[in-house]
Design an enzyme around this catalytic site. Structure first.
Site, PDB file in Angstrom:
ATOM      1  CG  LEU A  97      -2.024  -0.938   1.360  1.00 25.02           C
ATOM      2  CD1 LEU A  97      -2.735  -0.748   2.691  1.00 25.02           C
ATOM      3  CD2 LEU A  97      -2.999  -0.764   0.211  1.00 25.02           C
ATOM      4  NE  ARG A  98       7.433   3.866   1.897  1.00 26.17           N
ATOM      5  CZ  ARG A  98       7.873   4.738   0.991  1.00 26.17           C
ATOM      6  NH1 ARG A  98       7.626   4.560  -0.292  1.00 26.17           N
ATOM      7  NH2 ARG A  98       8.565   5.788   1.365  1.00 26.17           N
ATOM      8  CE  LYS A  99       4.111   3.566  -7.919  1.00 30.46           C
ATOM      9  NZ  LYS A  99       4.386   2.838  -9.136  1.00 30.46           N
TER      10      LYS A  99
END
Length: 140
Positions: A97-99
Site C-alpha cells: 500500500l505504501r506506493k
C-alpha cells in the site's frame, strides 16, 4: 558480532501500540467521514513505514541478504525467522500500500474502511513481539 541499532528499532516499535489503537478505533466507529479516512490513511502509512524501517534495520544489522523492494524486506525477515509466515502475509499487503499512500494519494478511497484495517492491530502487535523476541534471542 552484529551492529544492530536496537534503540532505533525499539523507538519505532514503540509507536505501534498507538497505531493499533487508532486502527481499532477506526474499525469500531467507522462512518466514512473525511477525518476518519485521513486518520486511517495516516495510520496505514506509518504502519508500513515502521514495518519497512524495522525490517531494513534488522537486515542491515544482522547482515541478511539485500532487499530489492519493500515487499522483499518482509520476505527476508520472514525467511530469517524474525517473523512468522502468518505475520508476513498481511505485512506484505501493508507495504504494498505504501506506493499508493505516498505517491498516488489522490486515488486513495478515503471514505472506505480498508480491508487491512481491522486485522492490523493484532498483526502490528505480533510483529513487535516477534521482533523483540528475535532481538533477545540473537543478541544474548
Amino acid at each position: 558480532m552484529y551492529d544492530v541499532n536496537v534503540t532505533y528499532i525499539r523507538r519505532r516499535l514503540a509507536c505501534l501500540p498507538e497505531l493499533a489503537q487508532a486502527l481499532s478505533a477506526a474499525t469500531v466507529s467507522w462512518t466514512g467521514g473525511l477525518t476518519e479516512g485521513l486518520a486511517q490513511e495516516r495510520a496505514l502509512h506509518l504502519a508500513a513505514e515502521i514495518a519497512t524501517d524495522v525490517g531494513h534495520a534488522l537486515i542491515d544489522g544482522f547482515i541478511m541478504r539485500d532487499a530489492s523492494s519493500y515487499e522483499d524486506i518482509i520476505d527476508i525477515i520472514a525467511e530469517e525467522g524474525v517473523i512468522s509466515q502468518e505475520s508476513a502475509e498481511p505485512l506484505r499487503s501493508l507495504v504494498l500500500l505504501r506506493k499508493t499512500l505516498v505517491q498516488e494519494y489522490d486515488r486513495w478511497p478515503r471514505h472506505e474502511l480498508h480491508p487491512l484495517t481491522p486485522a492490523l492491530p493484532r498483526v502490528l502487535m505480533g510483529f513487535s513481539d516477534q521482533v523483540e523476541a528475535y532481538l533477545e534471542k540473537e543478541l544474548i
